[in-house]
Every structure is written in structure tokens, then in C-alpha cells.
Write a protein that holds these residues in place. Structure first.
Motif, PDB file in Angstrom:
ATOM      1  N   LYS A   4       0.824  -1.207   0.015  1.00 35.36           N
ATOM      2  CA  LYS A   4       0.067   0.072  -0.166  1.00 35.36           C
ATOM      3  C   LYS A   4       0.920   1.155   0.147  1.00 35.36           C
ATOM      4  CE  LYS A   4      -3.740   2.391   2.575  1.00 35.36           C
ATOM      5  NZ  LYS A   4      -4.845   2.022   3.983  1.00 35.36           N
ATOM      6  N   VAL A   5       1.928   1.330   0.732  1.00 35.05           N
ATOM      7  CA  VAL A   5       2.608   2.172   0.811  1.00 35.05           C
ATOM      8  C   VAL A   5       3.525   2.638  -0.178  1.00 35.05           C
ATOM      9  CG1 VAL A   5       4.821   3.510   2.175  1.00 35.05           C
ATOM     10  CG2 VAL A   5       2.906   2.483   3.562  1.00 35.05           C
ATOM     11  N   CYS A   6       3.893   1.467  -0.922  1.00 36.67           N
ATOM     12  CA  CYS A   6       4.795   1.743  -2.295  1.00 36.67           C
ATOM     13  C   CYS A   6       3.825   2.196  -3.157  1.00 36.67           C
ATOM     14  CB  CYS A   6       5.239   0.322  -2.640  1.00 36.67           C
ATOM     15  SG  CYS A   6       6.646  -0.285  -1.543  1.00 36.67           S
ATOM     16  N   GLN A   7       2.618   1.692  -3.352  1.00 31.26           N
ATOM     17  CA  GLN A   7       1.730   2.083  -4.481  1.00 31.26           C
ATOM     18  C   GLN A   7       1.344   3.536  -4.330  1.00 31.26           C
ATOM     19  OE1 GLN A   7      -2.056   0.005  -4.313  1.00 31.26           O
ATOM     20  NE2 GLN A   7      -3.267   1.394  -5.486  1.00 31.26           N
ATOM     21  N   GLN A   8       1.073   4.027  -3.159  1.00 34.44           N
ATOM     22  CA  GLN A   8       0.939   5.377  -2.751  1.00 34.44           C
ATOM     23  C   GLN A   8       1.884   6.277  -3.068  1.00 34.44           C
ATOM     24  OE1 GLN A   8      -0.471   5.347   1.392  1.00 34.44           O
ATOM     25  NE2 GLN A   8      -2.326   4.947   0.842  1.00 34.44           N
TER      26      GLN A   8
ATOM     27  N   VAL B 200       3.523  -1.217 -10.160  1.00 43.88           N
ATOM     28  CA  VAL B 200       4.321  -2.370 -10.300  1.00 43.88           C
ATOM     29  C   VAL B 200       4.554  -2.992  -8.885  1.00 43.88           C
ATOM     30  CG1 VAL B 200       6.551  -0.648  -9.816  1.00 43.88           C
ATOM     31  CG2 VAL B 200       6.633  -3.150 -11.219  1.00 43.88           C
ATOM     32  N   MET B 201       4.390  -2.436  -7.711  1.00 47.76           N
ATOM     33  CA  MET B 201       4.792  -2.852  -6.574  1.00 47.76           C
ATOM     34  C   MET B 201       3.792  -3.550  -5.836  1.00 47.76           C
ATOM     35  SD  MET B 201       7.803  -2.496  -6.126  1.00 47.76           S
ATOM     36  CE  MET B 201       8.048  -2.697  -4.501  1.00 47.76           C
ATOM     37  N   ASN B 202       2.487  -3.628  -6.655  1.00 49.28           N
ATOM     38  CA  ASN B 202       1.403  -4.359  -6.238  1.00 49.28           C
ATOM     39  C   ASN B 202       1.467  -5.964  -6.618  1.00 49.28           C
ATOM     40  OD1 ASN B 202      -0.311  -1.657  -6.815  1.00 49.28           O
ATOM     41  ND2 ASN B 202      -0.795  -2.718  -5.255  1.00 49.28           N
TER      42      ASN B 202
END
Length: 267
Positions: A100-104, A195-197
């Protein structure tokens, strides 16, 4: 088409590591331990940054995610190493759920009205100097597929696994599909997934993917503090030491200077 590279630099996430900790405080203490963080900085300086700094196509962003409790001297060192790189955005975030943090973080620098090409990148890895250029070319070649799909993967599977040390660099070329380096995801405008999901080794189970094997496109760093090497019974990887010709090839392909490696790791 907006291109975004994403690198986690010792970010104390909730999840996202194979090494487990009971609290984010314990994880941060592990990540910032002097021996470990010094190794990460040495790899970041000599392996990661040269190839990012010297891309033949400089039109991209490179997001570096750090924890908001990273000690001030460490953040100052990170900022000094990336000074003069207009692509770099250092984002400090409190501990939170990894994906979640990477996506945000990625979406915070996106123009959501544009299509996006996103690549993940570890702090001890390198990509060929032509990576961004080749990624854009591949996306143009795949335009009919992009029109039909919300997400699409691109993977270059030929590259080096290498270990730097005070004597230089040990390494050899391997073919390893979906290894998480020189890998990217096309994201349609308005799509919030990143991409991080997705786990890099499972990317092909979520979207169509194109694989390229024709050229050496990555260098995967190998060291004692790789997260994947903290498991029990992980076999050591034996790598031959590169000679002068091999070192010259790395400099030409990745801008990695073996003399620089020797100076930094020998300090």
C-alpha cells in the motif's frame, strides 16, 4: 509516456521482507544497524546509482522510498549521493503496509491522466545504460497490446549476478526470468495499481508479459545482506572474479567502475 523507477532504501515496512520482526521499531533497528546500512550505501553508490545516473534516455523519475525515522546523518548521506540527479525524488514515509505504501508513493509522483511505465529497482542492482530507452521502444512496439490491456509486463531476463568487494567484482552472466530487475509494468491512465502491487516472480499470472533475452540488461547484486539470503539453508553462490576485460564490459554496459568499487569497499 511517464517512466518511473522505484527503489526502497531500507524502508521499515510492515511486511515486504523475508526477514521477520515483531515490531516496526525492531525492523528499523535491524535496517539501520551500522554494518548492514554501510553495506547498503556501498552497493548503492557503486552499483545502483552509476547506471541510473547515466541512462541514455534521462527522461524518467527515480523514486527512493525511505522511512521517516531514518537517522539524519544517513539521510544526509543519501541526499549527497543523489545530488545533481534531477530524476531523483526521495520520499520519506512512516512505517505502513508494504504494498500500500509503495503504491501510494509511486502514485504521488504520477500524472494519473498519462500512461505509465514503472520499474522496481533494488539498491544493490543495476540496469544497462539503455534500459529506459529500450523500455520505451518496447512499449511502442507493443502498442496494440497496450490498447487492449490495463496492465502489461516487460521482462529482460539476461544479465549478471555479481558481488563487489575490496578486490573488485566477481560475477557471471545468467538467464533468470522475472527476477525483479530490468522488469517493468505498463499501467493504463487512471489505474491506481502499480508495479509494486505484484510479486515480481508471479507477474505473468496477473497480466500478459513480453520477455526479452537478446541482450544483457541487468546486474543483480549479491551480498550477505540480501533479504532473500537470510533464509536458513540458502546455498552460497560461487562467482568467478572478473578480469580487466570483464570489468571493462561492466563499465561500458552499466557505468560501474571497478576501481571505484575497490576504493569504496576497501575503505
Amino acid at each position: 509516456m511517464q517512466v518511473i523507477g522505484f527503489c526502497r532504501f531500507s524502508y521499515p515496512a510492515e511486511g515486504g521482507f523475508q526477514v521477520e520482526h515483531d515490531t516496526t521499531e525492531a525492523r528499523a533497528a535491524y535496517l539501520y544497524a551500522p554494518g548492514r546500512i554501510e553495506e547498503r550505501f556501498r552497493h548503492f553508490e557503486t552499483i545502483c546509482l552509476p547506471s541510473i545516473r547515466s541512462q541514455t534516455d534521462p527522461d524518467f523519475l527515480f523514486v527512493i522510498l525511505i522511512g521517516d525515522t531514518m537517522p539524519a546523518p544517513l539521510r544526509a548521506r543519501l541526499e549527497a549521493l543523489t545530488a545533481g540527479m534531477p530524476q531523483v525524488r526521495i520520499l520519506a514515509r512512516p512505517p505502513g503496509p508494504h504494498r500500500k505504501v509503495c503504491q501510494q508513493a509511486i502514485n504521488s509522483v504520477r500524472d494519473m491522466k498519462q500512461p505509465s511505465l514503472q520499474f522496481r529497482h533494488d539498491d544493490d542492482d543495476a540496469v544497462a545504460l539503455t534500459f529506459v530507452e529500450r523500455l520505451k521502444e518496447a512499449a511502442l512496439d507493443a502498442a496494440p497490446l497496450l490498447e487492449k490491456n490495463r496492465l502489461m509486463g516487460f521482462d529482460w531476463n539476461r544479465g549478471y549476478v555479481a558481488r563487489p568487494d575490496a578486490q573488485g567484482i566477481c560475477g557471471e552472466v545468467q538467464v533468470m526470468p522475472f527476477w525483479g530487475v530490468a522488469q517493468a509494468v505498463y499501467v493504463r491512465p487512471g489505474t491506481r495499481q502499480s508495479v509494486m502491487n505484484f510479486g515480481h516472480q508471479k507477474l505473468m499470472t496477473f497480466m500478459p508479459c513480453l520477455t526479452f533475452t537478446d541482450e544483457v540488461m541487468y546486474l543483480r547484486g549479491h551480498n550477505d545482506h540480501n533479504d532473500s539470503r537470510q533464509k536458513k539453508h540458502v546455498r552460497p553462490v560461487r562467482l568467478p572474479r572478473l578480469d580487466a576485460e570483464g570489468e571493462a564490459l561492466l563499465k561500458e554496459r552499466f557505468a560501474i567502475d571497478a576501481d571505484h568499487v575497490r576504493r569504496v569497499f576497501g575503505a
